[in-house]
Every structure is written in C-alpha cells, then in structure tokens.
Motif scaffolding. Structure first.
Motif, PDB file in Angstrom:
ATOM      1  N   ALA A  86       0.240  -0.985   0.146  1.00  8.84           N
ATOM      2  CA  ALA A  86       0.045   0.419   0.117  1.00  8.84           C
ATOM      3  C   ALA A  86       1.112   1.218  -0.229  1.00  8.84           C
ATOM      4  O   ALA A  86       1.945   1.271   1.174  1.00  8.84           O
ATOM      5  N   PHE A  87       0.390   2.172  -0.800  1.00  8.11           N
ATOM      6  CA  PHE A  87       1.250   3.670  -0.630  1.00  8.11           C
ATOM      7  C   PHE A  87       0.672   4.915  -0.909  1.00  8.11           C
ATOM      8  O   PHE A  87      -0.872   4.501  -1.663  1.00  8.11           O
ATOM      9  N   ARG A  88       0.940   5.942  -0.909  1.00  6.58           N
ATOM     10  CA  ARG A  88      -0.169   7.250  -1.578  1.00  6.58           C
ATOM     11  C   ARG A  88       0.044   7.120  -2.789  1.00  6.58           C
ATOM     12  O   ARG A  88       1.487   6.692  -3.434  1.00  6.58           O
ATOM     13  N   LEU A  89      -0.199   7.716  -3.498  1.00  3.40           N
ATOM     14  CA  LEU A  89      -0.867   7.753  -4.870  1.00  3.40           C
ATOM     15  C   LEU A  89       0.243   8.593  -5.418  1.00  3.40           C
ATOM     16  O   LEU A  89       1.332   7.826  -5.996  1.00  3.40           O
ATOM     17  N   PRO A  90       0.558   9.636  -5.042  1.00  2.00           N
ATOM     18  CA  PRO A  90       1.561  10.177  -5.219  1.00  2.00           C
ATOM     19  C   PRO A  90       3.086   9.723  -5.550  1.00  2.00           C
ATOM     20  O   PRO A  90       3.840   9.502  -5.903  1.00  2.00           O
ATOM     21  N   LEU A  91       3.084   8.845  -4.769  1.00  2.00           N
ATOM     22  CA  LEU A  91       4.158   7.586  -4.219  1.00  2.00           C
ATOM     23  C   LEU A  91       4.559   7.173  -4.949  1.00  2.00           C
ATOM     24  O   LEU A  91       5.737   6.681  -5.858  1.00  2.00           O
ATOM     25  N   ILE A  92       3.425   5.916  -5.169  1.00  2.98           N
ATOM     26  CA  ILE A  92       4.029   5.086  -6.444  1.00  2.98           C
ATOM     27  C   ILE A  92       3.277   5.472  -7.315  1.00  2.98           C
ATOM     28  O   ILE A  92       4.469   4.812  -8.896  1.00  2.98           O
ATOM     29  N   ARG A  93       2.802   6.989  -7.803  1.00  2.06           N
ATOM     30  CA  ARG A  93       2.563   7.167  -9.123  1.00  2.06           C
ATOM     31  C   ARG A  93       4.183   7.971  -9.110  1.00  2.06           C
ATOM     32  O   ARG A  93       5.009   7.499 -11.054  1.00  2.06           O
TER      33      ARG A  93
END
Length: 246
Positions: free
Chosen positions: A174-181
């Motif tokens: 699981a990740f914050r969206l901006p990080l994995i993006r």
C-alpha cells in the motif's frame, strides 16, 4: 484520506498450465477472486475496490462483479502483458484522486487475506506513505549464484543472510498515490527496468522512502500450483469459509 483497494487479477493462467487463470479457479465452490472481493468490500476502512483483469477475461469478471452486488466495487480495469503494467494501469485509473489517497495493491492469487491484515495495513497508512506485508522466514535463506568454474555449470552458496532479518513478502502492498505514481514514472524512464512487486519499484526508484512492514499470515498464501488450490480448498471447507470472513 481514502483507501482504495485494487485486486490485481491480470494473469492469463500460463504458469498454472491450465486453460483458466488461477483467479477464476474454484475454491470451495467459489472463484478464487471472490474471496478477496468479499474481504475488501466488507472492510470498513476500505472506501472503494477495483479489479484489474486481462481484457480476454473481462467478460467473466463482469459476470462475477454483477453477481456480487458489492457497492464498493467501482471499476474493472484492463491489465497489461506484465504484472507491473497492471499496477501501472490501476495507478492511472486513479491519477486524478487527491494526494492523500492510498492505493492498496493486492494479488488476486492470495484469496485468504484476512481482516486483521487489512486492519494492520490501513492503520499503518495513517502515519506512513508505503506499507508492505510480510512474514518472518522460518527457513534459513541461501543466496545462490551460478558456478561457472565447475566442470558443468552448477550453483554455489554465495551468502547466508541472518535468518532473523529475512521476511517473506505478501500483499497487499500500500502507498500514497503520489509516491507510487512518481516511482513508476521514474521506473519507466529506466531501460533496464524490471519489477516483481510494487514495493521493489518504490525501494529502487524512491530510495529515500522507508517502507514500513506489518506482519502478514501464513494463511495469506499464494495460489501458484494445483496443489495450492487443493490445500486451500480443503482448508476453506474444513473451516466453513470462516478463515476469510472473520
């Protein structure tokens, strides 16, 4: 903060050697993927669920979704030829979500993910931007290299890491969206890019990010062989499906 769970079911069944992808095989009378759908849709901390599926199997997935009557299940996303493409397509499907959105990426081949594991992941996401699930290894792990000096090319033990430091990775990751993006954007600029999981992408391309590990479960096993299907089928019948629902 929203938690969006994405079930990665983009495989076509080639590794199992059968005509049906493993996510559509039957376990105790239900398809493998239905167990993950149920667990994630019923969890109070999950706001939305999506499924990534190979385009050739989209019709079958639509049938399952239609029969599930799960209001949280909002999207069916086309997968790619490689696993990382399925993750990337999921990220792009939610690219316009707010920055405090979390994506939980879960392999459909792990149908016995539990409520407790989801609890631990979503709790960790309150404070951390990257969370992985793993279990301590009970076996000693060898790092094995090819032995080109042998008469016939073989293998040799190159290193034996401390067992207490070795954990076996599971999902969800699981990740914050901006990080994995941003991690995938950097990865796609690398001509040598290879990935087996999403935490590996973050670890390599966002090296300043700590990936917090929460404990999984030996029951959160992966369907890889026909023997795994038989073992899980027996386990679910023996426990009257309660191993997933509680």
């Amino acid at each position: 903060m929203r938690n969006i769970a994405v079930i990665l079911a983009g495989g076509t069944g080639s590794r199992m050697g059968g005509p049906v992808p493993k996510q559509f095989l039957l376990l105790a009378g239900r398809t493998v993927i239905e167990y993950s759908i149920d667990t994630l849709c019923n969890h109070p901390a999950i706001d939305e669920v999506a499924v990534v599926v190979h385009p050739d199997w989209r019709g079958r997935m639509e049938e399952i979704v239609a029969a599930s009557c799960r209001e949280k299940l909002k999207k069916i996303i086309d997968g790619g030829n490689e696993r990382y493409m399925s993750s990337l397509n999921a990220i792009m499907a939610y690219i316009d979500e707010p920055d405090d959105t979390n994506l939980l990426l879960h392999d459909a081949a792990r149908p016995l993910v539990s409520v407790d594991i989801i609890d631990r992941v979503t709790t960790a996401l309150v404070r951390h931007e990257a969370v992985g699930v793993a279990v301590p290894s009970t076996d000693t792990i060898w790092e094995v290299h090819p032995d080109f000096d042998a008469v016939e090319v073989g293998r040799f033990v190159a290193r034996i890491p401390e067992r207490r430091l070795m954990w076996r990775a599971q999902t969800p990751q699981a990740f914050r969206l901006p990080l994995i993006r941003d991690a995938y954007q950097r990865a796609l600029q690398d001509p040598q890019f290879q990935a087996t999981d999403d935490c590996g992408v973050v670890r390599k391309y966002m090296p300043g990010t700590k990936i917090t590990v929460v404990e999984g479960s030996d029951r959160n096993m992966k369907v890889t062989t026909p023997q795994d299907v038989a073992m899980m089928d027996s386990l679910l019948i023996k426990n009257n499906y309660s191993s997933v629902r509680q």
